[in-house]
Write a protein that holds these residues in place. Sequence first.
Motif, PDB file in Angstrom:
ATOM      1  N   LEU A  43       0.825  -1.206   0.000  1.00 19.82           N
ATOM      2  CA  LEU A  43       0.000   0.000   0.000  1.00 19.82           C
ATOM      3  C   LEU A  43       0.862   1.259   0.000  1.00 19.82           C
ATOM      4  N   TYR A  44       1.929   1.256   0.808  1.00 22.34           N
ATOM      5  CA  TYR A  44       2.838   2.410   0.815  1.00 22.34           C
ATOM      6  C   TYR A  44       3.402   2.657  -0.585  1.00 22.34           C
ATOM      7  N   VAL A  45       3.799   1.601  -1.250  1.00 20.73           N
ATOM      8  CA  VAL A  45       4.354   1.739  -2.599  1.00 20.73           C
ATOM      9  C   VAL A  45       3.309   2.328  -3.537  1.00 20.73           C
ATOM     10  N   GLU A  46       2.066   1.838  -3.430  1.00 19.60           N
ATOM     11  CA  GLU A  46       0.985   2.351  -4.273  1.00 19.60           C
ATOM     12  C   GLU A  46       0.746   3.835  -4.024  1.00 19.60           C
ATOM     13  N   LEU A  47       0.937   4.258  -2.785  1.00 21.06           N
ATOM     14  CA  LEU A  47       0.732   5.664  -2.427  1.00 21.06           C
ATOM     15  C   LEU A  47       1.949   6.539  -2.725  1.00 21.06           C
ATOM     16  N   GLY A  48       3.015   5.941  -3.266  1.00 19.61           N
ATOM     17  CA  GLY A  48       4.213   6.698  -3.596  1.00 19.61           C
ATOM     18  C   GLY A  48       5.235   6.781  -2.481  1.00 19.61           C
ATOM     19  N   LYS A  49       4.978   6.109  -1.367  1.00 22.26           N
ATOM     20  CA  LYS A  49       5.931   6.092  -0.251  1.00 22.26           C
ATOM     21  C   LYS A  49       6.857   4.890  -0.419  1.00 22.26           C
ATOM     22  N   CYS A  50       7.679   4.935  -1.457  1.00 22.21           N
ATOM     23  CA  CYS A  50       8.458   3.751  -1.835  1.00 22.21           C
ATOM     24  C   CYS A  50       9.490   3.363  -0.784  1.00 22.21           C
ATOM     25  N   ALA A  51      10.176   4.333  -0.184  1.00 20.79           N
ATOM     26  CA  ALA A  51      11.195   4.012   0.819  1.00 20.79           C
ATOM     27  C   ALA A  51      10.563   3.295   2.011  1.00 20.79           C
ATOM     28  N   GLU A  52       9.431   3.823   2.493  1.00 18.64           N
ATOM     29  CA  GLU A  52       8.741   3.173   3.608  1.00 18.64           C
ATOM     30  C   GLU A  52       8.249   1.789   3.215  1.00 18.64           C
ATOM     31  N   GLY A  53       7.750   1.676   1.992  1.00 19.23           N
ATOM     32  CA  GLY A  53       7.262   0.383   1.523  1.00 19.23           C
ATOM     33  C   GLY A  53       8.368  -0.645   1.423  1.00 19.23           C
ATOM     34  N   ILE A  54       9.506  -0.242   0.870  1.00 15.51           N
ATOM     35  CA  ILE A  54      10.634  -1.167   0.745  1.00 15.51           C
ATOM     36  C   ILE A  54      11.102  -1.627   2.115  1.00 15.51           C
ATOM     37  N   ASP A  55      11.215  -0.721   3.051  1.00 17.12           N
ATOM     38  CA  ASP A  55      11.651  -1.102   4.405  1.00 17.12           C
ATOM     39  C   ASP A  55      10.698  -2.117   5.019  1.00 17.12           C
ATOM     40  N   LEU A  56       9.414  -1.900   4.829  1.00 15.95           N
ATOM     41  CA  LEU A  56       8.424  -2.795   5.438  1.00 15.95           C
ATOM     42  C   LEU A  56       8.419  -4.161   4.752  1.00 15.95           C
ATOM     43  N   LEU A  57       8.525  -4.175   3.443  1.00 12.06           N
ATOM     44  CA  LEU A  57       8.547  -5.441   2.705  1.00 12.06           C
ATOM     45  C   LEU A  57       9.796  -6.254   3.054  1.00 12.06           C
ATOM     46  N   LYS A  58      10.930  -5.574   3.182  1.00 13.04           N
ATOM     47  CA  LYS A  58      12.169  -6.265   3.578  1.00 13.04           C
ATOM     48  C   LYS A  58      12.061  -6.776   5.016  1.00 13.04           C
ATOM     49  N   ARG A  59      11.365  -6.037   5.880  1.00 10.07           N
ATOM     50  CA  ARG A  59      11.158  -6.510   7.249  1.00 10.07           C
ATOM     51  C   ARG A  59      10.334  -7.802   7.239  1.00 10.07           C
ATOM     52  N   GLY A  60       9.354  -7.870   6.361  1.00  9.81           N
ATOM     53  CA  GLY A  60       8.540  -9.081   6.267  1.00  9.81           C
ATOM     54  C   GLY A  60       9.351 -10.296   5.874  1.00  9.81           C
ATOM     55  N   ILE A  61      10.306 -10.118   4.947  1.00 11.21           N
ATOM     56  CA  ILE A  61      11.176 -11.229   4.554  1.00 11.21           C
ATOM     57  C   ILE A  61      12.108 -11.601   5.694  1.00 11.21           C
ATOM     58  N   ALA A  62      12.679 -10.588   6.338  1.00 10.51           N
ATOM     59  CA  ALA A  62      13.647 -10.830   7.414  1.00 10.51           C
ATOM     60  C   ALA A  62      13.017 -11.495   8.634  1.00 10.51           C
ATOM     61  N   SER A  63      11.703 -11.338   8.808  1.00  7.23           N
ATOM     62  CA  SER A  63      11.047 -11.932   9.984  1.00  7.23           C
ATOM     63  C   SER A  63      11.062 -13.452   9.952  1.00  7.23           C
ATOM     64  N   LYS A  64      11.217 -14.017   8.730  1.00  8.01           N
ATOM     65  CA  LYS A  64      11.235 -15.474   8.532  1.00  8.01           C
ATOM     66  C   LYS A  64       9.951 -16.130   9.027  1.00  8.01           C
TER      67      LYS A  64
END
Length: 406
Positions: free
Chosen positions: A211-232
């Motif tokens: 959703l952040y990416v869709e709203l143009g908040k790409c940096a916040e979106g990338i950080d959150l998506l990477k956090r999801g992967i890192a959570s395992k």
Amino acid sequence: MKLSLCMIVKNEETALPGCLQSVVDTVDEIVILDTGSTDKTVEIANQFGAQVYHFPWCDDFSAARNQALEYVSGDWVLVLDADETLVPRMGEKIREAIAVNQDYVLINLLRREVGARQSPYSMVSRLFRRHPQIRFSRPYHAIIDDSVIALLQREPDWQIGHLTDVAILHSGYTPSAIASQNKFATAQAIMEKFLAEHPNDSYTCSKLGALYVELGKCAEGIDLLKRGIASKQANTDVMYELHYHLGIAYTRVQDYAQAISHYQAATKLLVYPMLKLAAYNNLGNLYKETGNLTAAKSAYEMAIKIDPYFATGNYNLGMVLKEMKLYTDAIKAYQRALQVNPYFADAYQNLGVTWLKVGNVEASMIAFQKAIALHEKSNPLEAVRLRQGLQEMGFSLTKFKSVGGL
């Protein structure tokens, strides 16, 4: 087997009739929980013989859905939203599936996202056995998956299945629907509150990050998506979504190497093939953008192999084949796209260009005529530009008679 439709609604007088009409002959009962409608939603539900109950809205979709389940009496539950319809003839397949598969506790359904700008398909857990331990979780994008996983750990004899044909058509993520219902703002507020309490929830990281990416908040979106992967903590389907949306995010910030890497990771995961369609298509777009036409061709061909009726994929393949000067193959690709979508103006336009390159002026002008006619309805400026361009090149469209209607 008794099948119950279970819905939560609010101010859905426009969409609800189509939804209920699509399913009324399939289900044995209709249970609708209204969360505060001020229009004719309840009246329409009553017209279809629904059992209507009321629930005060509390910014928690799972709470409302779980309350609705309390009123269901069927052996199996089908969950739809008002902006969804059951595909014709799928009712019979659903009835057959729940009658035959006695060991199934959940049957996932394939949903097509009508008008979506990105992934055209999703797999949704909307058909499940009525069981006291199956409940929805998460306040937004409420799902039963967590409770089903917990149930399988306690009772491993249960199984999960899926139907391979598209069962549900969803129109809720078209731009007009999102704007009219302020979906983005509602989703963001609810998910941010949940994530503050569950900071490593991979599912919410995926949905909110996208959703952040869709709203143009790409940096916040990338950080959150990477956090999801890192959570395992992510299962395979969620991991696919995380990589897929990172592909979109890195494309937006023009980091094409990272975008390609994440799309490649997404396509390697063992998820239902139809879900990979958009990843392969987007991967092809990136390869084409970076000049790797051979890789782009392969990516588009993989998308079409998954779904031969994917009009956009056939069109994109035609574009890259044209750029590779493989004109005969490009023409075939455009024609396949138009067989699926005869209102595809850009496909007609590029088909005209390609026919011209191989010297078939008559076929070219007929294709251009159809492109102009379609552009005049949806993009008048492009119609004017195309007509002027042909005139400047010395072509007169009036000499050629278009074959077939639009």
